[in-house]
Design a protein around this motif. Structure first.
Motif: not given
Length: 239
Positions: A193-214
């Motif tokens: 998210y290079p242009n977004d200042a609103y992203v939290s650590d939790r958002t990254i954790d959620s993405h990684v969780k789904r990535l691992r699942k796939k």
């Protein structure tokens, strides 16, 4: 200013102010914008003809974004779909991705990040429709059995495709680019998210969780993403 002549983007959201703001940002980039205030009105239009990309809110009257996404996927497997969601709609976001959405942005988001995501989705859709040039393998990153097509934003495990969102692909690329190197959540936010200042650590954790699942669905024995507690994530074995 001449009217936009670029790809047609359907913008479906019941917030008039958001439709106006997002519509202005997209038109300024040369895109044509078709706004709808509810899912049912959008669906009636989509039954006649499809846009080049759909931006959908999740919670809407008449027909919500999840049902609209499901119907759109029944019409087209290739139409890029981007969800807009509130931070407290994580379960709906996950369901939306399972129904076939390509990616999502959490409100509030920057217009620059929205435009950047739209450009990537349209570029990926275009690249997937174009055949490879004879003798050209494109830009690819290979790590063991894992192969990333950097032009088409596609991932392959032992030559079998893995359906990843743009964000998931970007995170996987950032991790496998330097195996063994730890990436902090802040670094991964900057990558995805290079242009977004609103992203939290939790958002990254959620993405990684789904990535691992796939990745696990593709091969239960393949789990290259390791958690480094207190720091972030790193890519381990990809054999």
């Amino acid at each position: 200013m001449a009217p936009p002549t670029g790809p047609l983007i359907a913008l479906v959201d019941d917030e008039a102010s958001l439709r106006e703001t997002v519509g202005f940002a997209l038109r300024r980039e040369g895109y044509r914008v078709l706004p709808f205030a509810d899912g049912l009105a959008a669906w009636r239009s989509f039954e006649q003809s499809l846009p080049d990309l759909a931006v959908l809110d999740i919670l809407m009257p008449q027909m919500d974004g999840l049902e609209l996404c499901r119907r759109l996927r029944a019409l087209s497997e290739r139409l890029p779909i981007l969800f807009l969601s509130s931070r407290d709609e994580e379960l709906d976001r996950v369901l939306g991705l399972e129904l076939g959405a390509d990616d999502y942005l959490c409100k509030p988001f920057s217009m620059r990040e929205l435009v950047a995501r739209v450009k990537v989705l349209l570029r990926r859709a275009k690249m997937r429709q174009e055949p490879d040039e004879p003798g050209s393998a494109g830009r690819r990153l290979v790590r063991g059995r894992l192969c990333l097509d950097l032009d088409r934003y596609q991932a392959f495990l032992a030559e079998l495709p893995i359906a990843l969102t743009v964000t998931e692909f970007t995170l996987l690329h950032a991790l496998v680019l330097h195996p063994g190197h730890v990436k902090t959540r802040a670094q991964l936010i900057a990558e995805a998210y290079p242009n977004d200042a609103y992203v939290s650590d939790r958002t990254i954790d959620s993405h990684v969780k789904r990535l691992r699942k796939k990745l696990a669905l593709a091969d239960p024995a393949f789990s290259p993403i390791e958690t480094v507690y207190g720091l972030g994530y790193r890519c381990g074995r990809t054999e």
